[in-house]
Motif scaffolding. Structure first.
Motif, PDB file in Angstrom:
ATOM      1  N   PRO A 107       0.818  -1.212   0.000  1.00 12.56           N
ATOM      2  CA  PRO A 107       0.000   0.000   0.000  1.00 12.56           C
ATOM      3  C   PRO A 107       0.854   1.266   0.000  1.00 12.56           C
ATOM      4  N   TRP A 108       0.281   2.339  -0.511  1.00 18.98           N
ATOM      5  CA  TRP A 108       1.001   3.609  -0.607  1.00 18.98           C
ATOM      6  C   TRP A 108       1.391   4.165   0.759  1.00 18.98           C
ATOM      7  N   TRP A 109       0.666   3.791   1.822  1.00 20.18           N
ATOM      8  CA  TRP A 109       0.905   4.321   3.167  1.00 20.18           C
ATOM      9  C   TRP A 109       1.902   3.468   3.954  1.00 20.18           C
ATOM     10  N   TYR A 110       2.545   2.478   3.350  1.00 22.58           N
ATOM     11  CA  TYR A 110       3.222   1.404   4.065  1.00 22.58           C
ATOM     12  C   TYR A 110       4.134   1.885   5.188  1.00 22.58           C
ATOM     13  N   PHE A 111       4.913   2.922   4.973  1.00 28.65           N
ATOM     14  CA  PHE A 111       5.901   3.327   5.969  1.00 28.65           C
ATOM     15  C   PHE A 111       5.383   4.390   6.935  1.00 28.65           C
ATOM     16  N   TYR A 112       4.087   4.655   6.900  1.00 28.99           N
ATOM     17  CA  TYR A 112       3.497   5.584   7.860  1.00 28.99           C
ATOM     18  C   TYR A 112       3.210   4.843   9.171  1.00 28.99           C
ATOM     19  N   GLY A 113       3.454   5.521  10.284  1.00 34.12           N
ATOM     20  CA  GLY A 113       3.087   4.943  11.574  1.00 34.12           C
ATOM     21  C   GLY A 113       4.092   3.977  12.149  1.00 34.12           C
ATOM     22  N   ILE A 114       5.282   3.898  11.566  1.00 33.78           N
ATOM     23  CA  ILE A 114       6.331   3.040  12.121  1.00 33.78           C
ATOM     24  C   ILE A 114       7.553   3.902  12.424  1.00 33.78           C
ATOM     25  N   GLU A 117      14.491   4.104  10.436  1.00 37.28           N
ATOM     26  CA  GLU A 117      15.036   4.821   9.289  1.00 37.28           C
ATOM     27  C   GLU A 117      14.034   4.986   8.154  1.00 37.28           C
ATOM     28  N   THR A 118      13.059   4.097   8.067  1.00 39.35           N
ATOM     29  CA  THR A 118      12.105   4.165   6.958  1.00 39.35           C
ATOM     30  C   THR A 118      10.834   4.937   7.316  1.00 39.35           C
ATOM     31  N   LYS A 119      10.790   5.550   8.471  1.00 38.51           N
ATOM     32  CA  LYS A 119       9.591   6.271   8.907  1.00 38.51           C
ATOM     33  C   LYS A 119       9.151   7.287   7.854  1.00 38.51           C
ATOM     34  N   ASN A 120       7.861   7.185   7.476  1.00 39.44           N
ATOM     35  CA  ASN A 120       7.222   8.116   6.539  1.00 39.44           C
ATOM     36  C   ASN A 120       7.864   8.138   5.155  1.00 39.44           C
ATOM     37  N   ARG A 140      -5.236   9.379   7.373  1.00 39.78           N
ATOM     38  CA  ARG A 140      -6.603   8.896   7.100  1.00 39.78           C
ATOM     39  C   ARG A 140      -6.632   7.383   6.855  1.00 39.78           C
ATOM     40  N   ALA A 141      -5.484   6.797   6.528  1.00 38.26           N
ATOM     41  CA  ALA A 141      -5.457   5.441   5.986  1.00 38.26           C
ATOM     42  C   ALA A 141      -5.786   4.372   7.023  1.00 38.26           C
ATOM     43  N   ILE A 142      -6.607   3.421   6.581  1.00 37.69           N
ATOM     44  CA  ILE A 142      -6.835   2.160   7.289  1.00 37.69           C
ATOM     45  C   ILE A 142      -6.484   1.048   6.312  1.00 37.69           C
ATOM     46  N   GLY A 143      -5.680   0.103   6.762  1.00 38.55           N
ATOM     47  CA  GLY A 143      -5.281  -0.992   5.899  1.00 38.55           C
ATOM     48  C   GLY A 143      -6.273  -2.142   5.935  1.00 38.55           C
ATOM     49  N   CYS A 144      -6.221  -2.975   4.916  1.00 40.83           N
ATOM     50  CA  CYS A 144      -7.069  -4.176   4.866  1.00 40.83           C
ATOM     51  C   CYS A 144      -6.406  -5.189   3.952  1.00 40.83           C
ATOM     52  N   VAL A 145      -6.925  -6.408   3.979  1.00 41.86           N
ATOM     53  CA  VAL A 145      -6.485  -7.444   3.057  1.00 41.86           C
ATOM     54  C   VAL A 145      -7.727  -8.065   2.434  1.00 41.86           C
ATOM     55  N   THR A 197      -3.655  -5.799  14.816  1.00 39.03           N
ATOM     56  CA  THR A 197      -2.691  -4.833  15.322  1.00 39.03           C
ATOM     57  C   THR A 197      -1.371  -4.868  14.544  1.00 39.03           C
ATOM     58  N   ASP A 198      -1.266  -5.798  13.606  1.00 40.79           N
ATOM     59  CA  ASP A 198      -0.090  -5.874  12.737  1.00 40.79           C
ATOM     60  C   ASP A 198      -0.580  -6.167  11.322  1.00 40.79           C
ATOM     61  N   ILE A 199      -1.302  -5.205  10.748  1.00 39.77           N
ATOM     62  CA  ILE A 199      -1.919  -5.426   9.440  1.00 39.77           C
ATOM     63  C   ILE A 199      -0.865  -5.628   8.360  1.00 39.77           C
ATOM     64  N   ARG A 200       0.338  -5.110   8.560  1.00 33.73           N
ATOM     65  CA  ARG A 200       1.385  -5.295   7.545  1.00 33.73           C
ATOM     66  C   ARG A 200       1.745  -6.773   7.379  1.00 33.73           C
ATOM     67  N   SER A 201       1.795  -7.519   8.467  1.00 35.34           N
ATOM     68  CA  SER A 201       2.101  -8.948   8.344  1.00 35.34           C
ATOM     69  C   SER A 201       1.004  -9.669   7.581  1.00 35.34           C
ATOM     70  N   ASP A 202      -0.254  -9.283   7.804  1.00 34.76           N
ATOM     71  CA  ASP A 202      -1.354  -9.862   7.026  1.00 34.76           C
ATOM     72  C   ASP A 202      -1.209  -9.524   5.550  1.00 34.76           C
ATOM     73  N   ILE A 203      -0.835  -8.278   5.274  1.00 37.23           N
ATOM     74  CA  ILE A 203      -0.640  -7.857   3.886  1.00 37.23           C
ATOM     75  C   ILE A 203       0.453  -8.689   3.226  1.00 37.23           C
ATOM     76  N   TRP A 204       1.556  -8.946   3.946  1.00 37.11           N
ATOM     77  CA  TRP A 204       2.668  -9.689   3.364  1.00 37.11           C
ATOM     78  C   TRP A 204       2.326 -11.146   3.090  1.00 37.11           C
ATOM     79  N   VAL A 205       1.510 -11.752   3.932  1.00 37.27           N
ATOM     80  CA  VAL A 205       1.157 -13.158   3.699  1.00 37.27           C
ATOM     81  C   VAL A 205       0.409 -13.307   2.375  1.00 37.27           C
TER      82      VAL A 205
END
Length: 326
Positions: A107-114, A117-120, A140-145, A197-205
């Motif tokens: 997703p385009w927002w991937y590095f937001y909220g972490i 070094e890769t923050k934002n 504004r972003a909410i992630g999903c799979v 609480t870790d939507i990025r891991s869901d996205i990666w799977v």
């Protein structure tokens, strides 16, 4: 509660239809062409695995300005189309509007909220000019799979073949009131939509399979059962997945299963055409950048080489250019 589905095609129309049928939110659809005309004339019909229903009075338009600010906007366009609607989506955005990024891939927002070094950091592969980041705003972003398999079988009619999982999560990992309220609405509509609480891991799977099986299917014309059943293509997919896993783990991703279990899961789907193969056969642009180019970019960021991914995506881009799909 007002929810607008921007891009009411197969997935967007399905999600919007399920939400509208439940009646706990005021749902509107942004669509276009014959599909929009059919919805406006005859309503939206959802043909599911177990039932068929039609929503006769659902609001549908091609002009977001008619709808005004929303509580949630679910953008259900292909990733490469999102930048093009940033200006058009503005009338839907109020001060507290959340935007659900319902796309496959990174997703385009991937590095937001972490932190770190890769923050934002912007993901240039999916948001090359920063238009989405600046125009919508990562806050504004909410992630999903997306796990639904659906298609528009005729204008105004969506056939839902399988899948009811739709996990959601904040980029920050927080269980905010807005994400909990969204989860409740989606669950009430019949979807399995827990707050993660870790939507990025869901996205990666899911990305793990998309980044390998999709390009291979587009290059070979093979369905999932053939890709996973043939030792040669299975080996290529496995190498691509392991390259991606190394990148993901360096970014803090947790993989709940190993690569071979993930491949077996894909094999169990059977003779299924990937979305990239369907797009190729239909002459539509493929999601190359969100599914694969973004991985190359992340590999460069984290210092991981991606030789198999590089080779496969180079061949895929050449084929896509020859066919006018890139």
């Amino acid at each position: 509660m007002k929810i607008c589905i921007y891009g009411a095609g197969a997935i967007g129309g399905l999600i919007g239809g399920l939400l509208a049928r439940k009646g706990e939110a005021e749902v509107s659809l942004i669509a276009r062409g014959p599909h929009l005309a059919a919805i406006q004339k005859n309503g939206l019909t959802i043909k599911g695995p177990d039932e068929t229903f039609t929503l006769d009075n659902i609001t549908a338009t091609d002009d977001p300005a008619e709808l005004g600010p929303q509580d949630y906007v679910i953008i259900a366009l292909k990733a490469h189309s999102v930048a093009g609607i940033v200006d058009k989506v503005q009338p839907l955005l109020g001060p507290e509007t959340a935007v659900v990024a319902a796309q496959n891939g990174v997703p385009w927002w991937y590095f937001y909220g972490i932190e770190g070094e890769t923050k934002n950091r912007r993901v240039k592969a999916v948001d090359p000019d920063g238009k989405i980041w600046d125009g919508i705003g990562p806050e504004r972003a909410i992630g999903c799979v997306i796990y639904q398999a659906a298609e528009v079988t005729e204008p105004g009619v969506i056939t839902h073949m399988a899948g009811d999982r739709f996990p959601v999560g904040e980029p920050t990992g927080e269980r905010t009131e807005r994400v909990k309220a969204l989860s409740k609405l989606l669950i009430g509509a019949g979807l399995k939509a827990p707050v993660r609480t870790d939507i990025r891991s869901d996205i990666w799977v899911k990305l793990w399979g998309n980044l390998s099986f999709n390009p291979i299917s587009a290059l070979t014309g093979a369905t999932l059962d053939l890709i996973t059943g043939n030792p040669e293509t299975r080996a290529v997919a496995r190498k691509m997945m392991l390259e991606a896993q190394a990148i993901g783990e360096s970014l803090g991703v947790n993989y709940p299963i190993d690569v071979d279990a993930r491949i077996e899961g894909a094999a169990g789907v059977g003779p299924h055409k990937t979305s990239m193969l369907v797009d190729l056969e239909s002459g539509r642009p493929m999601e190359i950048d969100a599914l694969v180019t973004a991985l190359q970019e992340m590999g460069a960021i984290t210092g991981h080489e991606t030789p198999t991914i590089d080779t496969v995506v180079s061949l895929l881009r050449q084929k896509a250019r020859l066919l006018g799909c890139y």
